[in-house]
Write a protein that holds these residues in place. Structure first.
Motif, short mmCIF file in Angstrom:
data_model
loop_
_atom_site.label_atom_id
_atom_site.label_comp_id
_atom_site.label_asym_id
_atom_site.label_seq_id
_atom_site.Cartn_x
_atom_site.Cartn_y
_atom_site.Cartn_z
N ASN A 1 57.44 -20.65 -58.95
CA ASN A 1 57.37 -20.71 -57.48
C ASN A 1 58.77 -20.70 -56.89
OD1 ASN A 1 55.22 -20.49 -55.82
ND2 ASN A 1 54.75 -22.66 -55.71
N ASN A 2 59.66 -20.02 -57.52
CA ASN A 2 61.07 -20.05 -57.20
C ASN A 2 61.47 -19.32 -55.94
OD1 ASN A 2 60.50 -17.54 -57.98
ND2 ASN A 2 61.89 -17.47 -59.71
N ALA A 3 60.59 -18.54 -55.37
CA ALA A 3 60.97 -17.73 -54.22
C ALA A 3 60.51 -18.33 -52.89
CB ALA A 3 60.41 -16.31 -54.36
N ALA A 4 59.93 -19.53 -52.91
CA ALA A 4 59.50 -20.17 -51.68
C ALA A 4 60.72 -20.46 -50.82
CB ALA A 4 58.75 -21.46 -51.99
N THR A 5 60.54 -20.38 -49.50
CA THR A 5 61.65 -20.68 -48.60
C THR A 5 61.14 -21.47 -47.42
OG1 THR A 5 63.58 -19.74 -47.49
CG2 THR A 5 61.52 -18.55 -47.21
N ARG A 6 61.97 -22.35 -46.91
CA ARG A 6 61.62 -23.17 -45.74
C ARG A 6 62.28 -22.55 -44.52
NH1 ARG A 6 59.23 -27.79 -44.48
NH2 ARG A 6 60.10 -29.17 -42.91
N VAL A 7 61.48 -22.34 -43.48
CA VAL A 7 61.98 -21.72 -42.26
C VAL A 7 61.45 -22.45 -41.04
CG1 VAL A 7 62.23 -19.41 -43.25
CG2 VAL A 7 60.07 -20.06 -42.19
N ARG A 8 62.16 -22.31 -39.93
CA ARG A 8 61.66 -22.75 -38.63
C ARG A 8 61.35 -21.49 -37.84
NH1 ARG A 8 64.90 -26.86 -35.36
NH2 ARG A 8 63.57 -28.26 -36.53
N LEU A 9 60.08 -21.31 -37.52
CA LEU A 9 59.66 -20.13 -36.79
C LEU A 9 59.28 -20.50 -35.37
CD1 LEU A 9 57.45 -18.36 -39.48
CD2 LEU A 9 59.81 -17.85 -38.84
N PRO A 10 59.77 -19.78 -34.38
CA PRO A 10 59.37 -20.05 -33.00
C PRO A 10 57.92 -19.62 -32.76
CG PRO A 10 60.87 -18.17 -33.10
CD PRO A 10 60.76 -18.72 -34.48
N ILE A 11 57.38 -20.06 -31.67
CA ILE A 11 56.01 -19.71 -31.29
C ILE A 11 55.94 -18.19 -31.15
CG2 ILE A 11 54.29 -19.91 -29.46
CD1 ILE A 11 55.50 -22.79 -29.02
N GLY A 12 54.91 -17.61 -31.76
CA GLY A 12 54.71 -16.17 -31.71
C GLY A 12 54.27 -15.64 -33.05
N THR A 13 54.30 -14.31 -33.19
CA THR A 13 53.90 -13.64 -34.42
C THR A 13 55.14 -13.12 -35.15
OG1 THR A 13 51.79 -13.00 -33.43
CG2 THR A 13 52.50 -11.76 -35.38
N HIS A 14 55.21 -13.38 -36.44
CA HIS A 14 56.39 -13.02 -37.24
C HIS A 14 55.95 -12.33 -38.53
CE1 HIS A 14 58.57 -15.72 -34.58
NE2 HIS A 14 57.58 -16.57 -34.77
N VAL A 15 56.69 -11.32 -38.92
CA VAL A 15 56.48 -10.66 -40.21
C VAL A 15 57.64 -11.05 -41.12
CG1 VAL A 15 56.24 -8.48 -41.44
CG2 VAL A 15 55.22 -8.75 -39.16
N ALA A 16 57.32 -11.75 -42.21
CA ALA A 16 58.34 -12.15 -43.19
C ALA A 16 58.31 -11.16 -44.34
CB ALA A 16 58.05 -13.56 -43.70
N THR A 17 59.48 -10.62 -44.66
CA THR A 17 59.59 -9.65 -45.76
C THR A 17 60.44 -10.25 -46.88
OG1 THR A 17 59.47 -7.80 -44.21
CG2 THR A 17 60.35 -7.33 -46.41
N LEU A 18 59.94 -10.17 -48.09
CA LEU A 18 60.69 -10.60 -49.26
C LEU A 18 61.02 -9.35 -50.07
CD1 LEU A 18 61.87 -12.67 -51.23
CD2 LEU A 18 59.58 -12.91 -52.22
N SER A 19 62.33 -9.10 -50.25
CA SER A 19 62.80 -8.00 -51.10
C SER A 19 63.36 -8.59 -52.37
CB SER A 19 63.90 -7.19 -50.40
OG SER A 19 63.38 -6.56 -49.25
N VAL A 20 62.96 -8.01 -53.50
CA VAL A 20 63.41 -8.51 -54.80
C VAL A 20 63.97 -7.32 -55.57
CG1 VAL A 20 62.71 -9.63 -56.95
CG2 VAL A 20 61.64 -10.30 -54.79
N SER A 21 65.17 -7.50 -56.11
CA SER A 21 65.78 -6.43 -56.90
C SER A 21 66.33 -6.99 -58.20
CB SER A 21 66.90 -5.74 -56.11
OG SER A 21 67.92 -6.66 -55.79
N ASP A 22 66.22 -6.16 -59.25
CA ASP A 22 66.87 -6.54 -60.50
C ASP A 22 68.26 -5.92 -60.50
OD1 ASP A 22 66.69 -3.88 -61.39
OD2 ASP A 22 64.95 -4.27 -62.65
N ARG A 23 69.04 -6.24 -61.48
CA ARG A 23 70.43 -5.80 -61.50
C ARG A 23 70.59 -4.36 -61.99
NH1 ARG A 23 72.93 -11.25 -61.58
NH2 ARG A 23 71.83 -12.15 -59.83
#
Length: 142
Positions: free
Chosen positions: A69-91
């Motif tokens: 579960n290493n990719a979890a992140t804590r954020v403060r989001l304002p009221i509204g609709t948000h799209v969160a994108t996670l990009s993962v790349s290897d070396r």
């Protein structure tokens, strides 16, 4: 001398939380965790970038065996609709992306009660009159 073919570079994998709706905890929105896990079949270190446009960009790296579960992140989001994108790349150039939509609903705040009365300033037992009161709620940030 034997020439070996180049090793196959498999793409990383992402498991991302499904779309969700949360209630704001203040007029500033909601503090929350967006859950995700990443892995790489080739057991390579991974670079992660979380982006919520106009809100936050977070970059970090993880290495095996610390994938779960290493990719979890804590954020403060304002009221509204948000799209969160996670990009993962290897070396070695493999990049994968995943998105989740988060809706933060406004909180309800009590409104001052207004009272009007046709009762006299002083009255005795048995006196009649009318009394009306009204109250409501408003959505902060809506």
């Amino acid at each position: 001398m034997q020439v070996l073919p180049p090793a196959v570079n498999n793409p990383p994998a992402i498991t991302l939380a499904p779309n969700m709706t949360v209630q704001a905890t203040s007029p500033n929105g909601a503090d929350m965790w967006v859950l995700a896990s990443v892995s790489d079949p080739d057991q390579e270190a991974l670079d992660l970038t979380w982006v919520v446009p106009d809100v936050v960009t977070i970059q970090t790296s993880v290495s095996p065996p610390f994938y779960s579960n290493n990719a979890a992140t804590r954020v403060r989001l304002p009221i509204g609709t948000h799209v969160a994108t996670l990009s993962v790349s290897d070396r070695r150039g493999q990049i994968v992306n995943a998105q989740t939509t988060i809706v933060v609903n406004g909180i309800n705040t009590p409104v001052a009660v207004s009272v009007s009365s046709t009762l006299p300033a002083s009255y005795s037992v048995g006196c009649t009159g009318t009394f009306t009161a009204s109250a409501g709620t408003i959505a902060v940030g809506a």
